[in-house]
Design a protein around this motif. Structure first.
Motif, mmCIF file in Angstrom:
data_model
loop_
_atom_site.group_PDB
_atom_site.id
_atom_site.type_symbol
_atom_site.label_atom_id
_atom_site.label_comp_id
_atom_site.label_asym_id
_atom_site.label_seq_id
_atom_site.Cartn_x
_atom_site.Cartn_y
_atom_site.Cartn_z
ATOM 1 N N GLU A 323 59.576 -13.763 45.783
ATOM 2 C CA GLU A 323 59.015 -14.380 46.984
ATOM 3 C C GLU A 323 59.372 -15.864 47.042
ATOM 4 N N ALA A 324 59.342 -16.549 45.909
ATOM 5 C CA ALA A 324 59.695 -17.970 45.872
ATOM 6 C C ALA A 324 61.146 -18.175 46.296
ATOM 7 N N ALA A 498 62.281 -30.338 43.068
ATOM 8 C CA ALA A 498 61.960 -29.312 42.072
ATOM 9 C C ALA A 498 61.724 -27.958 42.714
ATOM 10 N N ALA A 499 61.053 -27.951 43.864
ATOM 11 C CA ALA A 499 60.744 -26.678 44.523
ATOM 12 C C ALA A 499 61.967 -26.052 45.168
ATOM 13 N N THR A 546 54.355 -26.359 45.241
ATOM 14 C CA THR A 546 53.853 -26.478 43.869
ATOM 15 C C THR A 546 54.084 -25.186 43.096
ATOM 16 N N ALA A 547 53.713 -24.078 43.722
ATOM 17 C CA ALA A 547 53.868 -22.779 43.054
ATOM 18 C C ALA A 547 55.339 -22.422 42.857
ATOM 19 N N MET A 548 56.206 -22.895 43.756
ATOM 20 C CA MET A 548 57.630 -22.563 43.663
ATOM 21 C C MET A 548 58.306 -23.208 42.458
ATOM 22 N N ASN A 581 46.691 -20.973 38.714
ATOM 23 C CA ASN A 581 46.845 -19.545 39.012
ATOM 24 C C ASN A 581 48.286 -19.066 38.831
ATOM 25 N N PHE A 582 49.232 -19.821 39.356
ATOM 26 C CA PHE A 582 50.619 -19.350 39.349
ATOM 27 C C PHE A 582 51.283 -19.539 37.995
ATOM 28 N N TYR A 583 50.931 -20.577 37.270
ATOM 29 C CA TYR A 583 51.495 -20.727 35.931
ATOM 30 C C TYR A 583 50.885 -19.716 34.961
ATOM 31 N N SER A 584 49.615 -19.370 35.182
ATOM 32 C CA SER A 584 49.016 -18.294 34.379
ATOM 33 C C SER A 584 49.677 -16.966 34.704
ATOM 34 N N LEU A 585 49.956 -16.742 35.983
ATOM 35 C CA LEU A 585 50.661 -15.520 36.391
ATOM 36 C C LEU A 585 51.992 -15.406 35.664
#
Length: 907
Positions: A323-324, A498-499, A546-548, A581-585
């Motif tokens: 998705e990213a 970064a993203a 951020t999540a990307m 959440n996303f780094y834990s994922l």
């Protein structure tokens, strides 16, 4: 009501009093809001005289200038030699310009109040003179509260009043208003009305509340005339009228006629009853507020917030990485690389290297420049370790909004520390900073490219990615260890790079970004145009960016008491939740970190913040280096270079953001080949993204006199917008409806309302979103003005909303009367475009358009070098690519559009 001057542009509205208001009971005061040209009396007078003539033609009884209108407030510049300064003073009576003013008052049959620098032998006064309609001097006043002026100007001694046929005038000048005793003395001596020529503080934050308080304390109207504001406050301490014109008080000669030269004549009508002056019926109806304070700002925030995309946690790392990748591709295609930017992206990266500064402390500085896009070169510095061996980490160091650019000492210290630790540290210049500082590179001018259908944010992204290209060509660059870190605008660049570019393997944005949710809730967080580009949130919010970055290491650094922006206690929760959440994922929770700087806690990338970066590098890149310690290395002050020492040779005529827009606009608009009028309208609808609105009118109050009935409405339109509307009916039969809109708000159109009522017309005055009461801003060129553009950030268009509002009001006006299509009168370039677009999209909406001070071409927006805050809706993405004013006029029907030119004639 007003006449407007932009350069040589004079647009006087026709004037006629209502039948029941005899001249003896009505007073019309005109304020000449005119920018100064410092020290040039002839230039100031020649610009002033046409406006006075316009005011007199509009029925003004009293005309008032700003403070020191003739010499351009030269007292502000203490470097003017004393003898030269004194020569700018005018003899009263007897001076050359005094005689011109006297003859002008006599010819035009007006009372003229002129703020003027007066010379009396060896004494200089900051004065205001009052001339009667025979050109006789009724009196003069000397400013009492001088402050910095006292080094050259003699202080006035008393608050004297001046007798006139319409009562006693109290004339204070600028800073006098801050002294309640000075103002009270005018009133104790019988002043009926207070006039304040001014030239200092202005606007809601610094000025208006002072005048409101003085009015309330003394129970008097105050009329305030300033180079950037016309303001009237009531005896109750309320604002009866306020018009703000730009944020500049003085001009250079070459700026006359440009966007900075926003000057004009504004009026206020008073009626006498019970021996006191009161606002006229029309003036009162237009100026009394219909919306609550800050209502439109909250409506914009709610509209934007509802359209920010949410971020859902996927089921697995694999699903998120897919998705990213999709988001990244779509973001680059639909937000960054549109229009000419597609070709820019595909161009070859060019780099040129220059001299080297050899330091004896383990590193050297190599100068280079690279071409971010054709003709647009970026200077850079490579801080290279003295010893080069094997694959070495790379760190990209963009800087933020600091005028020193790449030479900022805190940035030099970081790059030196990195190089001495064996890291290739690239120090890149930020657009409009350091060597790229140029008024034509101001970030909020990037929207000129948007108007042309080319992504304005593209040059910023290409400056980063091309810099990364250069860095990775180094023979010792380790492609597995490539990082980015920067403060403020450098923090914004860090998260975007970064993203959007997976070649970055570690990032440390410092005090540089937050979610759009927090950007709209705090004015200081909005940022410049590159941070809120058109269509950003049609794809992603900063939470997505951020999540990307996951699972690559990401350190978010903020400052506890940041005095610039992004205070962590206000903006960090959303980003922290997403990061965790996303780094834990991705099963790398430790790769996401947050550092809050407490000392000094202000906007900085100083030692504490730099050492947090060094710890991140030790953890992920240098864990096997037993000699590495994540502490700041001592740097001799002599190692910190000046801007001149770090200057990189640059090509002559390096392109700017404005140059790019000018270049592209020359071939626009591109005709829609063999397309029908309806196909063109569909294309226009697509560009402006105009919604369809129904209205829910709610009556607020109604009044009726022998001549007119007035209804004041608060009208709800679709998407939660509220419009303030004032409707005037002539008693008896009306013969048509006119809708009035203005860049300066409905309360500036008093003369038009009166003229049309006298002609038997029904009149509807409305403030569309962005204007008058419905303006989300409270001062000129503020963050609030940029807030309106954030409608484009979430993928919609302010112009489409404004056009939809006008169309809905016009249909309502038609349905609620005799079924005839109303005429629309639009004042100012912004509302003229709105009216033109609305009627071009919907044939038959209006029976005619009268556009005053309309642009002849949208290219004028670029030629005048406007910024996002000057006219947010006019930078509608891609509008000029397919449509200019002539094409829009043709869609409306040439016979239906009347545009007034710069001489006041119709064209």
């Amino acid at each position: 009501m007003r006449s407007l001057l932009l350069g040589a542009m004079i647009i006087p509205p026709t004037q006629q009093l209502l039948a029941d208001e005899s001249p003896s009971n009505q007073l019309r005061v005109a304020g000449i809001v005119l920018k100064w040209i410092r020290g040039d009396r002839e230039a100031n007078y020649s610009r002033f005289e046409p406006l006075v003539r316009s005011a007199a033609a509009d029925g003004a009884d009293v005309v008032c200038t700003t403070e020191c209108f003739l010499d351009g407030y030269s007292i502000e510049d203490k470097e003017i030699p004393l003898e030269e300064f004194q020569s700018l003073g005018e003899l009263i009576p007897g001076g050359e310009y005094y005689e011109k003013l006297r003859k002008l008052a006599d010819e035009l049959d007006i009372h003229l109040i002129a703020g003027i620098l007066e010379r009396d032998a060896d004494l200089i006064y900051n004065s205001a003179i009052v001339l009667n309609p025979e050109g006789e001097l009724l009196g003069k006043y000397h400013k009492q509260k001088l402050d910095h002026e006292s080094v050259r100007i003699t202080q006035g001694k008393e608050s004297s009043v001046i007798d006139t046929p319409f009562g006693k005038l109290g004339i204070m000048i600028c800073a006098d208003r801050r002294n309640e005793d000075i103002v009270k003395q005018f009133c104790s001596r019988g002043a009926d009305l207070l006039i304040c020529p001014s030239g200092g503080m202005y606007g809601p934050e610094k000025n208006d509340h002072i005048l409101q308080r003085r009015s309330q304390e003394n129970g008097k109207y105050i009329i305030f005339t300033h180079p950037a504001e016309f303001l009237v406050t009531t005896p109750e301490g309320e604002i009866a009228q306020r018009v703000l014109l730009g944020d500049e008080l003085k001009l250079k000669k070459h700026e006359v006629g440009t966007a900075e030269d926003s000057s004009g004549v504004f009026y206020f009508d008073l009626q006498r009853s019970d021996g006191n002056w009161h606002a006229s019926t029309v003036s009162k109806a237009l100026s009394q507020p219909l919306l609550s304070n800050g209502q439109s700002k909250e409506e914009v925030r709610s509209y934007v917030a509802a359209r920010i995309p949410s971020l859902k946690i996927p089921n697995s790392q694999k699903e998120w990485l897919k998705e990213a990748a999709r988001l990244r591709e779509e973001f680059l295609d639909k937000v960054v690389f549109q229009g000419e930017a597609v070709d820019w992206r595909d161009a070859e990266t060019k780099v040129e290297w220059f001299d080297t500064i050899n330091e004896g402390n383990g590193y050297r500085i190599k100068k280079f420049r690279y071409e971010a896009l054709p003709g647009f070169w970026i200077p850079g510095l490579l801080y290279e370790p003295k010893t080069l061996t094997g694959n070495m980490p790379v760190m990209i160091n963009p800087n933020g909004h600091h005028r020193g650019g790449k030479a900022m000492p805190y940035k030099q210290r970081r790059c030196i520390n990195l190089a001495r630790r064996g890291i290739l540290a690239y120090n890149l210049e930020f657009i409009d900073m350091g060597q790229l500082h140029d008024d034509d590179n101001k970030h909020n001018r990037l929207v000129q490219l948007d108007l042309c259908g080319t992504s304005g944010v593209a040059p910023f992204v290409l400056a980063l990615t091309r810099g990364l290209d250069v860095a990775l060509t180094h023979e010792h660059a380790d492609p597995k260890r490539v990082g980015v870190a920067g403060l403020s605008g450098g923090g914004w660049q860090s998260i975007w790079l970064a993203a959007l570019d997976t070649r970055i393997t570690l990032a440390n944005p410092v005090a540089g970004y937050c979610s759009i949710h927090e950007r709209i809730s705090g004015d200081n967080n909005i940022g410049d145009a590159e941070q809120i580009p058109s269509d950003l949130c049609s794809i992603a919010d900063y939470t997505h960016l951020t999540a990307m970055v996951a699972p690559r290491p990401l350190l978010l650094t903020y400052n506890a008491e940041d005095d610039c922006c992004f205070i962590p206690s206000l903006i960090l929760d959303r980003l922290e939740t997403v990061g965790e959440n996303f780094y834990s994922l991705c099963s790398v929770a430790d790769n996401f970190q947050i550092h809050i700087n407490e000392d000094p806690g202000t906007h900085n990338f100083d030692q504490d913040n730099r050492e947090s970066l060094y710890r991140l590098l030790q953890q992920h890149w240098l864990c096997n280096d037993v000699e590495f310690e994540p502490v700041e290395l001592a740097i001799d002050d002599a190692e910190i270079k000046t801007e001149e020492e770090l200057a990189v040779p640059m090509p002559p005529n390096n392109m700017t953001l404005h140059d790019l827009a000018e270049q592209i606009s020359q071939s626009l608009p591109r005709q829609l080949e063999e397309s029908s009028a309806e196909e063109q309208r569909n294309k226009l609808r697509e560009i402006i993204q105009q919604p369809e609105y129904d209205l829910e009118p709610a009556i607020v109050d109604q009044t009726e006199s022998d001549d007119i009935a007035i209804s004041r409405w608060r009208i709800q339109s679709g998407d939660g917008w509220t419009l303030p509307v004032v409707e005037f009916w002539p008693v008896g039969n009306s013969n048509g409806t006119h809708i009035l809109i203005s860049d300066w708000g409905k309360d500036s159109m008093i003369s038009d309302v009166e003229r049309l009522l006298a002609d038997g017309k029904r009149v509807i005055a409305v403030d569309l979103l962005g204007f008058g009461e419905a303006d989300p801003g409270s001062s000129p060129k503020s963050h609030d003005d940029v807030l309106l553009f954030m409608i484009a950030t979430v993928g919609e268009r302010p112009l489409g909303i404004q056009a939809a509002q006008l169309a809905a009001v016009t249909r309502w006006a038609k349905d609620s009367s005799d079924g005839q299509a109303p005429q629309i009168v639009a004042e100012g370039p912004r509302n003229s475009l709105i009216a033109l677009v609305a009627t071009a999209v919907e044939p038959g909406l209006s029976s005619g358009l009268s556009l005053r001070h309309s642009r002849k071409s949208l290219r004028e927006v670029i030629e005048q070098n406007l910024k996002i805050e000057d006219a947010p809706e006019q930078f509608c993405f891609g509008l000029l690519k397919h449509f200019d004013v002539p094409q829009l006029v043709a869609l409306v029907g040439n016979g239906l559009v009347e545009i007034e030119d710069t001489t006041g004639n119709d064209r």
